[in-house]
Design a protein around this motif. Structure first.
Motif, PDB file in Angstrom:
ATOM      1  N   MET A   1       0.848  -1.182   0.000  1.00 45.25           N
ATOM      2  CA  MET A   1       0.000   0.000   0.000  1.00 45.25           C
ATOM      3  C   MET A   1       0.887   1.235   0.000  1.00 45.25           C
ATOM      4  N   LYS A   2       0.551   2.166  -0.871  1.00 41.53           N
ATOM      5  CA  LYS A   2       1.346   3.384  -0.965  1.00 41.53           C
ATOM      6  C   LYS A   2       0.706   4.512  -0.166  1.00 41.53           C
ATOM      7  N   TYR A   3       1.513   5.501   0.123  1.00 35.56           N
ATOM      8  CA  TYR A   3       1.055   6.685   0.840  1.00 35.56           C
ATOM      9  C   TYR A   3      -0.093   7.312   0.063  1.00 35.56           C
ATOM     10  N   PRO A   4      -1.112   7.858   0.731  1.00 34.23           N
ATOM     11  CA  PRO A   4      -2.249   8.449   0.008  1.00 34.23           C
ATOM     12  C   PRO A   4      -1.793   9.536  -0.958  1.00 34.23           C
ATOM     13  N   ASP A   5      -2.448   9.577  -2.121  1.00 32.68           N
ATOM     14  CA  ASP A   5      -2.153  10.610  -3.115  1.00 32.68           C
ATOM     15  C   ASP A   5      -2.826  11.913  -2.711  1.00 32.68           C
ATOM     16  N   TYR A   6      -2.014  12.908  -2.417  1.00 36.67           N
ATOM     17  CA  TYR A   6      -2.544  14.210  -2.047  1.00 36.67           C
ATOM     18  C   TYR A   6      -2.648  15.082  -3.287  1.00 36.67           C
ATOM     19  N   THR A   7      -3.750  15.786  -3.401  1.00 36.98           N
ATOM     20  CA  THR A   7      -3.992  16.631  -4.566  1.00 36.98           C
ATOM     21  C   THR A   7      -3.977  18.111  -4.219  1.00 36.98           C
ATOM     22  N   GLY A   8      -4.013  18.426  -2.934  1.00 37.60           N
ATOM     23  CA  GLY A   8      -4.125  19.812  -2.495  1.00 37.60           C
ATOM     24  C   GLY A   8      -5.557  20.168  -2.138  1.00 37.60           C
ATOM     25  N   ASP A   9      -6.492  19.271  -2.446  1.00 37.18           N
ATOM     26  CA  ASP A   9      -7.900  19.495  -2.134  1.00 37.18           C
ATOM     27  C   ASP A   9      -8.312  18.825  -0.834  1.00 37.18           C
ATOM     28  N   GLU A  10      -7.363  18.237  -0.112  1.00 39.59           N
ATOM     29  CA  GLU A  10      -7.678  17.546   1.135  1.00 39.59           C
ATOM     30  C   GLU A  10      -8.187  18.541   2.169  1.00 39.59           C
ATOM     31  N   ALA A  11      -9.025  18.040   3.043  1.00 40.06           N
ATOM     32  CA  ALA A  11      -9.584  18.886   4.090  1.00 40.06           C
ATOM     33  C   ALA A  11      -8.491  19.465   4.988  1.00 40.06           C
ATOM     34  N   CYS A  12      -7.382  18.764   5.146  1.00 40.18           N
ATOM     35  CA  CYS A  12      -6.321  19.185   6.059  1.00 40.18           C
ATOM     36  C   CYS A  12      -5.223  20.003   5.371  1.00 40.18           C
ATOM     37  N   ALA A  13      -5.367  20.288   4.099  1.00 41.89           N
ATOM     38  CA  ALA A  13      -4.294  20.924   3.330  1.00 41.89           C
ATOM     39  C   ALA A  13      -3.858  22.276   3.916  1.00 41.89           C
ATOM     40  N   GLU A  14      -4.760  22.988   4.519  1.00 40.13           N
ATOM     41  CA  GLU A  14      -4.446  24.329   5.032  1.00 40.13           C
ATOM     42  C   GLU A  14      -4.086  24.335   6.515  1.00 40.13           C
ATOM     43  N   ILE A  15      -4.096  23.176   7.143  1.00 39.63           N
ATOM     44  CA  ILE A  15      -3.837  23.092   8.581  1.00 39.63           C
ATOM     45  C   ILE A  15      -2.407  22.624   8.811  1.00 39.63           C
ATOM     46  N   GLY A  16      -1.726  23.258   9.720  1.00 45.57           N
ATOM     47  CA  GLY A  16      -0.360  22.861  10.038  1.00 45.57           C
ATOM     48  C   GLY A  16      -0.312  21.467  10.651  1.00 45.57           C
ATOM     49  N   VAL A  17       0.685  20.708  10.271  1.00 47.29           N
ATOM     50  CA  VAL A  17       0.820  19.322  10.719  1.00 47.29           C
ATOM     51  C   VAL A  17       0.916  19.203  12.237  1.00 47.29           C
ATOM     52  N   GLU A  18       1.397  20.234  12.910  1.00 46.22           N
ATOM     53  CA  GLU A  18       1.549  20.171  14.366  1.00 46.22           C
ATOM     54  C   GLU A  18       0.209  19.936  15.078  1.00 46.22           C
ATOM     55  N   PHE A  19      -0.886  20.356  14.475  1.00 47.53           N
ATOM     56  CA  PHE A  19      -2.195  20.136  15.099  1.00 47.53           C
ATOM     57  C   PHE A  19      -2.593  18.664  15.104  1.00 47.53           C
TER      58      PHE A  19
END
Length: 85
Positions: free
Chosen positions: A1-19
Motif C-alpha cells: 500500500m502506498k502513501y495516500p495521493d494528495y492533490t491539495g484538495d484535502e480537508a487538512c491541506a491548510e492546517i499545520g501538521v503540528e495540530f
C-alpha cells in the motif's frame, strides 16, 4: 500500500501538521477531535488516508482517528502495523 495521493484538495491541506500531533500524553481536547472527525469524513481521500493510517501510523490524528482507535481497528482486523515502503 502506498502513501495516500494528495492533490491539495484535502480537508487538512491548510492546517499545520503540528495540530495532528498534539501531546498524546495529555490527550486531544474533545472539541478538537470532533472538529477533525467532521473535517476528515468529508475529505476526498478519506478512505485512502484511513487505510494508510490503520496500517502504518502509531501517532497523530489520521482520517479523524486517534492512535487508540487505530490500534483497536488493527486488533479487530488482525492487522500488524507495517513500516512504510
Amino acid at each position: 500500500m502506498k502513501y495516500p495521493d494528495y492533490t491539495g484538495d484535502e480537508a487538512c491541506a491548510e492546517i499545520g501538521v503540528e495540530f495532528f500531533y498534539l501531546d498524546e500524553h495529555s490527550g486531544t481536547p474533545s472539541n478538537m477531535l470532533k472538529m477533525f472527525k467532521e473535517m476528515c469524513i468529508q475529505c476526498p481521500i478519506y478512505d485512502d488516508c484511513l487505510e494508510w493510517a490503520v496500517r502504518h501510523e502509531k501517532h497523530g490524528l489520521w482520517a479523524g482517528t486517534t492512535p487508540k482507535t487505530r490500534s483497536n481497528m488493527r486488533y479487530n482486523r488482525g492487522i500488524m502495523i507495517e513500516s512504510p515502503e
